[in-house]
Write a protein that holds these residues in place. Structure first.
Motif, PDB file in Angstrom:
ATOM      1  N   LYS A  67       0.847  -1.182   0.000  1.00  0.00           N
ATOM      2  CA  LYS A  67       0.000   0.000   0.000  1.00  0.00           C
ATOM      3  C   LYS A  67       0.890   1.241   0.000  1.00  0.00           C
ATOM      4  N   SER A  68       0.322   2.376  -0.397  1.00  0.00           N
ATOM      5  CA  SER A  68       1.123   3.601  -0.521  1.00  0.00           C
ATOM      6  C   SER A  68       1.842   3.956   0.768  1.00  0.00           C
ATOM      7  N   THR A  69       1.109   3.902   1.895  1.00  0.00           N
ATOM      8  CA  THR A  69       1.717   4.271   3.175  1.00  0.00           C
ATOM      9  C   THR A  69       2.813   3.293   3.556  1.00  0.00           C
ATOM     10  N   THR A  70       2.543   1.984   3.362  1.00  0.00           N
ATOM     11  CA  THR A  70       3.549   0.972   3.689  1.00  0.00           C
ATOM     12  C   THR A  70       4.796   1.173   2.836  1.00  0.00           C
ATOM     13  N   ARG A  71       4.583   1.434   1.567  1.00  0.00           N
ATOM     14  CA  ARG A  71       5.716   1.643   0.660  1.00  0.00           C
ATOM     15  C   ARG A  71       6.553   2.843   1.099  1.00  0.00           C
ATOM     16  N   THR A  72       5.878   3.912   1.523  1.00  0.00           N
ATOM     17  CA  THR A  72       6.583   5.104   1.996  1.00  0.00           C
ATOM     18  C   THR A  72       7.496   4.762   3.164  1.00  0.00           C
ATOM     19  N   PHE A  73       6.995   3.966   4.107  1.00  0.00           N
ATOM     20  CA  PHE A  73       7.797   3.623   5.279  1.00  0.00           C
ATOM     21  C   PHE A  73       8.927   2.661   4.928  1.00  0.00           C
ATOM     22  N   VAL A  74       8.683   1.749   3.998  1.00  0.00           N
ATOM     23  CA  VAL A  74       9.751   0.841   3.583  1.00  0.00           C
ATOM     24  C   VAL A  74      10.880   1.627   2.920  1.00  0.00           C
ATOM     25  N   VAL A  75      10.511   2.578   2.052  1.00  0.00           N
ATOM     26  CA  VAL A  75      11.521   3.411   1.400  1.00  0.00           C
ATOM     27  C   VAL A  75      12.302   4.211   2.442  1.00  0.00           C
ATOM     28  N   ALA A  76      11.583   4.775   3.426  1.00  0.00           N
ATOM     29  CA  ALA A  76      12.257   5.534   4.489  1.00  0.00           C
ATOM     30  C   ALA A  76      13.175   4.635   5.305  1.00  0.00           C
ATOM     31  N   PHE A  77      12.733   3.399   5.571  1.00  0.00           N
ATOM     32  CA  PHE A  77      13.544   2.443   6.338  1.00  0.00           C
ATOM     33  C   PHE A  77      14.845   2.117   5.606  1.00  0.00           C
ATOM     34  N   PHE A 145      16.344  11.924  11.905  1.00  0.00           N
ATOM     35  CA  PHE A 145      15.320  11.539  10.927  1.00  0.00           C
ATOM     36  C   PHE A 145      14.196  10.742  11.595  1.00  0.00           C
ATOM     37  N   ALA A 146      14.539   9.883  12.538  1.00  0.00           N
ATOM     38  CA  ALA A 146      13.517   9.115  13.248  1.00  0.00           C
ATOM     39  C   ALA A 146      12.609  10.048  14.053  1.00  0.00           C
ATOM     40  N   TYR A 147      13.215  11.036  14.720  1.00  0.00           N
ATOM     41  CA  TYR A 147      12.439  12.013  15.476  1.00  0.00           C
ATOM     42  C   TYR A 147      11.521  12.812  14.552  1.00  0.00           C
ATOM     43  N   GLY A 148      12.007  13.112  13.348  1.00  0.00           N
ATOM     44  CA  GLY A 148      11.202  13.854  12.378  1.00  0.00           C
ATOM     45  C   GLY A 148       9.954  13.103  11.958  1.00  0.00           C
ATOM     46  N   ILE A 149      10.026  11.770  11.985  1.00  0.00           N
ATOM     47  CA  ILE A 149       8.838  10.967  11.671  1.00  0.00           C
ATOM     48  C   ILE A 149       7.876  10.956  12.854  1.00  0.00           C
ATOM     49  N   LEU A 150       8.402  10.715  14.044  1.00  0.00           N
ATOM     50  CA  LEU A 150       7.567  10.588  15.228  1.00  0.00           C
ATOM     51  C   LEU A 150       6.946  11.912  15.658  1.00  0.00           C
ATOM     52  N   GLY A 186      -1.579  10.131   0.002  1.00  0.00           N
ATOM     53  CA  GLY A 186      -1.068   8.768  -0.066  1.00  0.00           C
ATOM     54  C   GLY A 186       0.050   8.473   0.906  1.00  0.00           C
ATOM     55  N   SER A 187       0.602   9.506   1.548  1.00  0.00           N
ATOM     56  CA  SER A 187       1.710   9.310   2.493  1.00  0.00           C
ATOM     57  C   SER A 187       1.259   9.291   3.947  1.00  0.00           C
ATOM     58  N   PHE A 188       0.031   9.710   4.236  1.00  0.00           N
ATOM     59  CA  PHE A 188      -0.405   9.846   5.628  1.00  0.00           C
ATOM     60  C   PHE A 188      -0.430   8.506   6.360  1.00  0.00           C
ATOM     61  N   PHE A 189      -0.075   8.542   7.659  1.00  0.00           N
ATOM     62  CA  PHE A 189      -0.145   7.347   8.489  1.00  0.00           C
ATOM     63  C   PHE A 189      -0.838   7.607   9.810  1.00  0.00           C
ATOM     64  N   ASN A 190      -1.350   8.837  10.019  1.00  0.00           N
ATOM     65  CA  ASN A 190      -2.001   9.171  11.291  1.00  0.00           C
ATOM     66  C   ASN A 190      -3.233  10.029  10.999  1.00  0.00           C
ATOM     67  N   LYS A 191      -4.375   9.354  10.836  1.00  0.00           N
ATOM     68  CA  LYS A 191      -5.610  10.063  10.481  1.00  0.00           C
ATOM     69  C   LYS A 191      -6.031  11.059  11.560  1.00  0.00           C
ATOM     70  N   THR A 192      -5.840  10.674  12.806  1.00  0.00           N
ATOM     71  CA  THR A 192      -6.249  11.552  13.911  1.00  0.00           C
ATOM     72  C   THR A 192      -5.482  12.866  13.871  1.00  0.00           C
ATOM     73  N   LEU A 398       6.277  13.779   1.407  1.00  0.00           N
ATOM     74  CA  LEU A 398       6.466  12.848   0.296  1.00  0.00           C
ATOM     75  C   LEU A 398       7.836  12.185   0.417  1.00  0.00           C
ATOM     76  N   GLY A 399       7.910  10.886   0.162  1.00  0.00           N
ATOM     77  CA  GLY A 399       9.179  10.180   0.264  1.00  0.00           C
ATOM     78  C   GLY A 399       9.527   9.913   1.720  1.00  0.00           C
ATOM     79  N   TYR A 400      10.185  10.856   2.356  1.00  0.00           N
ATOM     80  CA  TYR A 400      10.492  10.766   3.780  1.00  0.00           C
ATOM     81  C   TYR A 400       9.234  11.119   4.570  1.00  0.00           C
ATOM     82  N   PRO A 401       8.685  10.185   5.382  1.00  0.00           N
ATOM     83  CA  PRO A 401       7.418  10.431   6.074  1.00  0.00           C
ATOM     84  C   PRO A 401       7.584  11.232   7.360  1.00  0.00           C
ATOM     85  N   GLY A 402       8.279  12.341   7.261  1.00  0.00           N
ATOM     86  CA  GLY A 402       8.496  13.173   8.430  1.00  0.00           C
ATOM     87  C   GLY A 402       9.021  14.535   8.030  1.00  0.00           C
TER      88      GLY A 402
END
Length: 418
Positions: A67-77, A145-150, A186-192, A398-402
């Motif tokens: 899925k788009s969100t999963t792919r975004t996180f895999v690319v970031a990983f 970068f991890a902090y930027g995501i969280l 397509g990049s969102f992972f936190n609807k709230t 986009l790309g980097y989820p943070g």
């Protein structure tokens, strides 16, 4: 064949980076207990094998496997560890280059190349110091970068800007404009959190709202789960929108031309479902108490290699009678390329596109991001000869989820009589 060759070469390069950083890590931890060294080495190679395996898997699996969100996180990983390792490589190279020249000099002047023995307190060898610096810098960048995501991905900030316009009718003095840009649903992972950002905007009670492009990453279906969130964006004078470069699906491998055409039609339908008035190379009047200003909206037009779908000449037609004209155009490079040279009476242009690269520094008057070396106007308000451009830093990512330093933005512009 070319794709396979590139894949093999890049895999080899990535492994070479891993091996090179490992040499520096071994040097940095050689003073630790043997068991500790083994644990650190095991952790390093475990992460490396998982990261490299994820890259290989991404290349071998079909594009729609994730899925788009999963792919975004895999690319970031994959990307974050290797970007961090590249920083470590740069520092390690400094020492290797130093030692290489020292080795060359040793052939001609052995006494110069060989350091003299010193006395006094023990000191850390230069190579070990640089290796430790490389490891700490790489780990620090990875942590950032991890902090930027969280923390940074949904740390929405409201930026308030006053725009003085000479010919602004008195009925529009104090008008409050809300601008959103670059949602990239397509990049969102936190609807709230996304819902909270929309609620922040609506608490501002804008008179009119504009969206300046990139509702999705590639495919119209990415926004389906967010229609019920963004349709809450409303204003008395309406919500007006334009398309960005990602909305056309140009960066996705479609089965055929018809699939891409249908996707764009679905994307336009999404704007309709949101209640947003999509502008496709056209203009319309914004009227308050019998007085009007002109709103112009064009499709994406970007300098360089970016798509040039927009037609400003067509959109501009029959706008002569408006005392003030506002342009919605996704790419800020359009302002210098076409607006300033040819359209001297477009008072204010609103854009997005750059995201501020989602990485940089903004402290007081200090504003820096690597994206500024590509875009002269990349974030905030710009003015030239009484013409203004505002570049929104983007609501999504986009790309980097943070985001690090350059935080997601909700813009509130106030028009005032100059």
């Amino acid at each position: 064949m070319n794709r396979t060759f590139f894949f093999i070469i890049l895999t080899f390069i990535l492994f070479a980076i891993d091996w090179y950083v490992w040499q520096g890590l071994k040097l940095a931890i050689r003073g630790l207990a043997p068991l500790t060294q083994r644990w650190i080495g095991g952790a390093y190679w475990a992460l490396t094998l998982v990261t490299l395996g994820a890259y290989i898997g991404m290349q071998l699996l079909p594009p729609d496997y994730f899925k788009s969100t999963t792919r975004t996180f895999v690319v970031a990983f994959i990307a974050i560890p290797y970007l961090s390792k590249l920083l470590a490589v740069a520092i390690l190279l400094v020492d290797d280059i130093r030692r290489f020249f020292q080795w060359i000099v040793s052939f001609f002047a052995p006494s110069v190349a060989t350091p003299s023995p010193t006395t006094g307190e023990p000191t850390i060898p230069r190579s070990q110091f640089l290796a430790t610096t490389a490891v700490v810098a790489g780990a620090g960048l990875m942590g950032t970068f991890a902090y930027g995501i969280l923390s940074g991905a949904h740390d929405y900030r409201i930026r308030r800007v006053k725009v003085p316009l000479k010919n602004l009718p008195r009925q529009f003095h104090g008008m409050k404009i809300a601008q959103l840009s670059d949602i990239h649903s397509g990049s969102f992972f936190n609807k709230t959190a996304v819902k909270g950002g929309v609620e922040m905007l609506m608490k501002e009670k804008p008179d009119i709202a504009f969206f300046t492009g990139d509702l999705v990453n590639d495919r119209a279906k990415e926004v389906q789960d967010y229609i019920h969130i963004f349709d809450k964006v409303k204003a008395p004078l309406g919500v007006h929108s334009v398309l960005g470069n990602h909305d056309y699906g140009d960066y996705f491998q479609w089965q055929d031309v018809q699939a891409k055409t249908s996707n764009l039609a679905d994307l336009k339908k999404a704007h309709e479902l949101l209640g947003w008035k999509l502008m496709l190379d056209e203009n319309r009047a914004i009227t308050v108490d019998g007085e009007s200003i002109g709103l112009i909206g064009i499709q994406n037009w970007g300098a360089g290699n970016f798509a040039k779908y927009g037609n400003l000449e067509k959109a501009y037609e029959r706008t002569d009678d408006y005392p003030v004209k506002i342009l919605l155009s996704h790419d800020p490079s359009h302002w210098e390329a076409q607006v300033l040279p040819k359209y001297k009476d477009i008072d204010l242009a609103l854009a997005g596109h750059t995201h501020g690269m989602q990485f940089g520094v903004e402290i007081g008057k200090v504003k820096w991001s690597p994206v500024q070396y590509r875009y002269k106007q990349w974030a905030g308000l710009y003015e030239e000869n009484d013409q203004y451009l505002y570049v929104n830093r983007g609501f999504g990512y986009l790309g980097y989820p943070g985001r690090v330093g350059i935080l997601p933005e909700i813009t509130i512009l106030e028009l005032v009589k100059a």
